[in-house]
Design a protein around this motif. Structure first.
Motif, short mmCIF file in Angstrom:
data_model
loop_
_atom_site.label_atom_id
_atom_site.label_comp_id
_atom_site.label_asym_id
_atom_site.label_seq_id
_atom_site.Cartn_x
_atom_site.Cartn_y
_atom_site.Cartn_z
N MET A 92 0.86 -1.17 0.00
CA MET A 92 0.00 0.00 0.00
C MET A 92 0.91 1.23 0.00
O MET A 92 1.92 1.26 0.67
N ILE A 93 0.51 2.23 -0.74
CA ILE A 93 1.25 3.50 -0.73
C ILE A 93 0.43 4.55 0.01
O ILE A 93 -0.77 4.35 0.27
N VAL A 94 1.06 5.65 0.35
CA VAL A 94 0.40 6.70 1.14
C VAL A 94 -0.88 7.18 0.46
O VAL A 94 -1.90 7.37 1.13
N ALA A 95 -0.86 7.34 -0.84
CA ALA A 95 -2.07 7.81 -1.55
C ALA A 95 -3.23 6.85 -1.34
O ALA A 95 -4.37 7.27 -1.13
N HIS A 96 -2.97 5.53 -1.38
CA HIS A 96 -4.04 4.54 -1.16
C HIS A 96 -4.54 4.59 0.28
O HIS A 96 -5.75 4.49 0.53
N LEU A 97 -3.63 4.73 1.22
CA LEU A 97 -4.01 4.83 2.63
C LEU A 97 -4.88 6.05 2.87
O LEU A 97 -5.92 5.98 3.53
N MET A 98 -4.47 7.19 2.33
CA MET A 98 -5.24 8.43 2.52
C MET A 98 -6.63 8.31 1.90
O MET A 98 -7.62 8.75 2.49
N GLU A 99 -6.71 7.69 0.75
CA GLU A 99 -8.01 7.50 0.09
C GLU A 99 -8.92 6.63 0.96
O GLU A 99 -10.11 6.93 1.14
N ALA A 100 -8.38 5.56 1.50
CA ALA A 100 -9.18 4.67 2.36
C ALA A 100 -9.62 5.38 3.63
O ALA A 100 -10.75 5.20 4.10
N LEU A 101 -8.77 6.20 4.22
CA LEU A 101 -9.09 6.89 5.46
C LEU A 101 -10.13 8.00 5.28
O LEU A 101 -10.85 8.33 6.22
N ARG A 102 -10.20 8.59 4.10
CA ARG A 102 -11.15 9.69 3.85
C ARG A 102 -12.60 9.31 4.12
O ARG A 102 -13.41 10.15 4.48
N SER A 103 -12.93 8.04 3.91
CA SER A 103 -14.33 7.62 4.05
C SER A 103 -14.68 7.25 5.50
O SER A 103 -15.81 6.90 5.78
N LEU A 104 -13.73 7.34 6.41
CA LEU A 104 -13.94 6.93 7.80
C LEU A 104 -14.19 8.13 8.70
O LEU A 104 -13.78 9.25 8.37
N PRO A 105 -14.84 7.92 9.84
CA PRO A 105 -15.06 9.03 10.78
C PRO A 105 -13.72 9.59 11.26
O PRO A 105 -12.80 8.82 11.59
N PRO A 106 -13.57 10.90 11.30
CA PRO A 106 -12.29 11.50 11.68
C PRO A 106 -11.89 11.23 13.13
O PRO A 106 -10.71 11.35 13.47
N ASP A 107 -12.83 10.82 13.97
CA ASP A 107 -12.48 10.56 15.37
C ASP A 107 -12.29 9.07 15.65
O ASP A 107 -12.13 8.66 16.81
N ALA A 108 -12.27 8.23 14.61
CA ALA A 108 -12.04 6.80 14.80
C ALA A 108 -10.59 6.57 15.25
O ALA A 108 -9.68 7.28 14.81
N VAL A 109 -10.40 5.60 16.12
CA VAL A 109 -9.07 5.27 16.63
C VAL A 109 -8.37 4.38 15.60
O VAL A 109 -8.96 3.46 15.05
N VAL A 110 -7.10 4.63 15.36
CA VAL A 110 -6.31 3.83 14.43
C VAL A 110 -5.56 2.77 15.23
O VAL A 110 -4.84 3.08 16.17
N LEU A 111 -5.76 1.50 14.84
CA LEU A 111 -5.14 0.38 15.53
C LEU A 111 -4.22 -0.36 14.57
O LEU A 111 -4.39 -0.30 13.36
N ILE A 112 -3.27 -1.09 15.13
CA ILE A 112 -2.37 -1.93 14.35
C ILE A 112 -2.27 -3.28 15.04
O ILE A 112 -2.28 -3.35 16.28
N GLU A 113 -2.24 -4.34 14.25
CA GLU A 113 -2.07 -5.67 14.83
C GLU A 113 -0.65 -5.78 15.33
O GLU A 113 0.32 -5.47 14.63
#
Length: 55
Positions: free
Chosen positions: A1-22
């Motif tokens: 995944m590149i930054v542009a793909h990550l940013m595109e995916a994140l745009r559709s999510l609520p801005p206050d959602a918590v970002v988690l990593i496995e």
């Protein structure tokens, strides 16, 4: 995944959602990120997501 793909995916999510990593078989909050510039011909720059150590 590149930054542009990550940013595109994140745009559709609520801005206050918590970002988690496995991490180690569980989930951890992303606490920070680290940027590593390209290291040589053909090597991509990298963004490393760093988990929170407080959990």
């Amino acid at each position: 995944m590149i930054v542009a793909h990550l940013m595109e995916a994140l745009r559709s999510l609520p801005p206050d959602a918590v970002v988690l990593i496995e991490c180690d078989g569980g989930l951890s909050r992303v606490d920070a990120l680290d940027f590593v510039a390209a290291q040589g011909v053909g090597a991509p720059a990298e963004v490393i997501l760093l988990p929170s150590l407080d959990e």
